[in-house]
Design a protein around this motif. Structure first.
Motif, PDB file in Angstrom:
ATOM      1  N   TYR A 256       0.488  -5.218  -0.701  1.00 30.62           N
ATOM      2  CA  TYR A 256      -0.107  -4.810  -2.163  1.00 30.62           C
ATOM      3  C   TYR A 256       0.202  -5.641  -3.089  1.00 30.62           C
ATOM      4  O   TYR A 256       0.859  -6.678  -3.079  1.00 30.62           O
TER       5      TYR A 256
ATOM      6  N   PHE B 168       1.567   7.588   4.230  1.00 33.13           N
ATOM      7  CA  PHE B 168       0.523   8.654   4.454  1.00 33.13           C
ATOM      8  C   PHE B 168       0.959   9.321   5.941  1.00 33.13           C
ATOM      9  O   PHE B 168       1.746   8.946   6.668  1.00 33.13           O
ATOM     10  N   GLY B 169       0.752  10.760   5.882  1.00 33.01           N
ATOM     11  CA  GLY B 169       0.871  11.442   7.216  1.00 33.01           C
ATOM     12  C   GLY B 169      -0.076  10.976   8.168  1.00 33.01           C
ATOM     13  O   GLY B 169      -0.867  10.154   7.846  1.00 33.01           O
TER      14      GLY B 169
ATOM     15  N   TYR C  75      -4.578  -1.707   4.016  1.00 33.87           N
ATOM     16  CA  TYR C  75      -4.124  -0.671   4.941  1.00 33.87           C
ATOM     17  C   TYR C  75      -4.769  -1.095   6.335  1.00 33.87           C
ATOM     18  O   TYR C  75      -5.978  -1.668   6.367  1.00 33.87           O
TER      19      TYR C  75
ATOM     20  N   LEU D  90      -2.698   5.771   7.776  1.00 36.38           N
ATOM     21  CA  LEU D  90      -2.744   4.451   7.436  1.00 36.38           C
ATOM     22  C   LEU D  90      -1.362   3.771   7.128  1.00 36.38           C
ATOM     23  O   LEU D  90      -0.323   4.561   6.721  1.00 36.38           O
TER      24      LEU D  90
ATOM     25  N   LYS E 270       4.930  -7.535   0.232  1.00 36.47           N
ATOM     26  CA  LYS E 270       4.995  -7.166   1.639  1.00 36.47           C
ATOM     27  C   LYS E 270       4.803  -5.492   1.809  1.00 36.47           C
ATOM     28  O   LYS E 270       5.681  -4.872   1.036  1.00 36.47           O
ATOM     29  N   GLY E 271       4.109  -4.902   2.512  1.00 31.30           N
ATOM     30  CA  GLY E 271       4.155  -3.579   2.993  1.00 31.30           C
ATOM     31  C   GLY E 271       4.935  -3.396   4.159  1.00 31.30           C
ATOM     32  O   GLY E 271       5.707  -4.296   4.342  1.00 31.30           O
ATOM     33  N   ASP E 272       4.554  -2.420   4.878  1.00 32.29           N
ATOM     34  CA  ASP E 272       5.556  -1.906   6.036  1.00 32.29           C
ATOM     35  C   ASP E 272       5.066  -2.953   7.095  1.00 32.29           C
ATOM     36  O   ASP E 272       6.055  -3.031   8.156  1.00 32.29           O
TER      37      ASP E 272
ATOM     38  N   TYR F  75      -4.586  -2.965  -2.606  1.00 31.48           N
ATOM     39  CA  TYR F  75      -3.760  -2.693  -1.348  1.00 31.48           C
ATOM     40  C   TYR F  75      -4.876  -2.788   0.046  1.00 31.48           C
ATOM     41  O   TYR F  75      -5.719  -2.878  -0.021  1.00 31.48           O
TER      42      TYR F  75
ATOM     43  N   GLN G 122      -5.528   0.867   9.817  1.00 28.53           N
ATOM     44  CA  GLN G 122      -5.495   2.302  10.458  1.00 28.53           C
ATOM     45  C   GLN G 122      -5.730   2.210  12.174  1.00 28.53           C
ATOM     46  O   GLN G 122      -6.945   1.498  12.593  1.00 28.53           O
TER      47      GLN G 122
ATOM     48  N   LEU H  95       0.894   0.462   5.409  1.00 26.14           N
ATOM     49  CA  LEU H  95       0.370  -0.424   4.406  1.00 26.14           C
ATOM     50  C   LEU H  95       0.780  -1.844   4.673  1.00 26.14           C
ATOM     51  O   LEU H  95       1.777  -1.996   5.113  1.00 26.14           O
TER      52      LEU H  95
ATOM     53  N   LYS I  71       3.068   2.824  -4.029  1.00 23.81           N
ATOM     54  CA  LYS I  71       2.980   2.386  -2.401  1.00 23.81           C
ATOM     55  C   LYS I  71       3.134   3.924  -1.787  1.00 23.81           C
ATOM     56  O   LYS I  71       4.160   4.464  -1.851  1.00 23.81           O
ATOM     57  N   LEU I  72       1.963   4.129  -1.262  1.00 21.64           N
ATOM     58  CA  LEU I  72       1.648   5.230  -0.611  1.00 21.64           C
ATOM     59  C   LEU I  72       2.369   5.342   0.682  1.00 21.64           C
ATOM     60  O   LEU I  72       1.960   4.526   1.468  1.00 21.64           O
TER      61      LEU I  72
END
Lengths: 117, 111
Positions: free
Chosen positions: A48, B101-102, A35, A43, A57-59, A33, A37, A45, B98-99
Motif C-alpha cells: 500500500y 478482511f474476513g 490485494y 483479500l 509492505k502488506g502481509d 492498495y 484474492q 494486502l 490497512k484493512l
C-alpha cells in the motif's frame, strides 16, 4: 467519470517471467492498495501507498514490487520470485490515510485475473 | 494474530426470509466496513461503521457495530434473488487504512 481502472483484465504468465499489472485512479485519492484474492477466500494486502514516492509492505509482499511515481498510478510487478501467482488481483484507493481527516471506504478497481501457464 | 471471522461461510436462503451474517474480530477496531462481491467481479462498498452502536440501513440490508463485543452484523430483511453475492467485512485495527478482511459469506437466495 471518476474511478479506478486496472489492466489487463486477464493476464497469462510463463514460468520465470515478470509481469506488471496497471492501476490508475482519477479520484484524486492519496492512498492506493494492492490485494490478492484466491478462490473462495478473502483479500490479502500485498502493498500500500499513502503518498507519492512512498509505499509499505502488506502481509504478503514477497515476490511482488510496486512504485508510486504519480498520485494516480500504482503499478504492481509480479516477479519470478512469486512461486504461486495465480490469483485475482484487486487495486483500491481511498481519500484519506489515517484517522485525522475522518474516514473513507476503499474503492476497488475491476481486477486483473493472473494465470501462470 | 488478528482474525476476522465471518459466519456462516455459506448461506442459502429462500426469498422473503430474514437472516443475519456475523463478523467477529479479535482486536480493537472502531471502524468496520462491509463490501459486496458478485462472482468474478470487484468489491462494492456497502457500509462504513465508525463508532460503537452505529447502525446503517440501505434497502433490505442493515449493518450494526458493537465495538465492545467486537462484533458487527449484517441483517437481511425479506431476501430477494438480487442479493445473491459474497459479503465481506473488514476492520482497520491500526487506523491506517490497512484493512483486514474476513473470509466472506457467500449468500444464495432462491425462489
Amino acid at each position: 467519470d471518476g474511478g479506478i481502472t486496472q489492466s489487463p483484465k486477464y493476464l497469462f504468465r510463463k514460468e520465470g517471467q515478470n509481469v506488471t499489472l496497471s492501476c490508475e485512479q482519477n479520484l484524486n485519492h492519496d492512498a492506493m492498495y494492492w490485494y490478492r484474492q484466491d478462490p473462495g477466500q478473502g483479500l490479502r494486502l500485498i502493498y500500500y501507498s499513502q503518498i507519492v514516492n512512498d509505499f509499505q509492505k502488506g502481509d504478503i509482499a514477497e515476490g511482488y514490487s510496486v512504485s508510486r511515481e504519480k498520485k494516480e498510478s500504482f503499478p504492481l510487478t509480479v516477479t519470478s520470485a512469486q512461486k504461486n501467482p495465480t490469483a485475482f488481483y484487486l487495486c483500491a484507493s481511498s481519500r484519506t490515510s489515517g484517522r485525522a481527516l475522518g474516514t473513507d471506504t476503499q474503492y476497488f478497481g475491476p481486477g486483473t485475473r493472473l494465470t501462470v501457464l | 494474530e488478528l482474525k476476522v471471522e465471518q459466519n456462516p461461510l455459506f448461506l442459502s436462503m429462500q426469498e422473503g426470509k430474514n437472516y443475519t451474517i456475523y463478523c467477529n474480530y479479535s482486536t480493537t477496531s472502531d471502524r468496520l466496513y462491509w463490501y459486496r462481491q458478485d462472482p468474478g467481479k470487484s468489491l462494492e462498498s456497502l457500509f462504513v461503521l465508525l463508532s460503537n452502536g452505529a447502525v446503517k440501513q440501505e434497502g433490505r440490508l442493515m449493518a450494526s457495530l458493537d465495538t465492545k463485543a467486537r462484533l458487527s452484523t449484517l441483517h437481511i430483511t425479506a431476501a430477494v434473488h438480487d442479493l445473491s453475492a459474497t459479503y465481506f467485512c473488514a476492520v482497520d485495527p491500526s487506523n491506517t487504512d490497512k484493512l483486514i478482511f474476513g473470509t466472506g459469506t457467500r449468500l444464495q437466495v432462491f425462489p
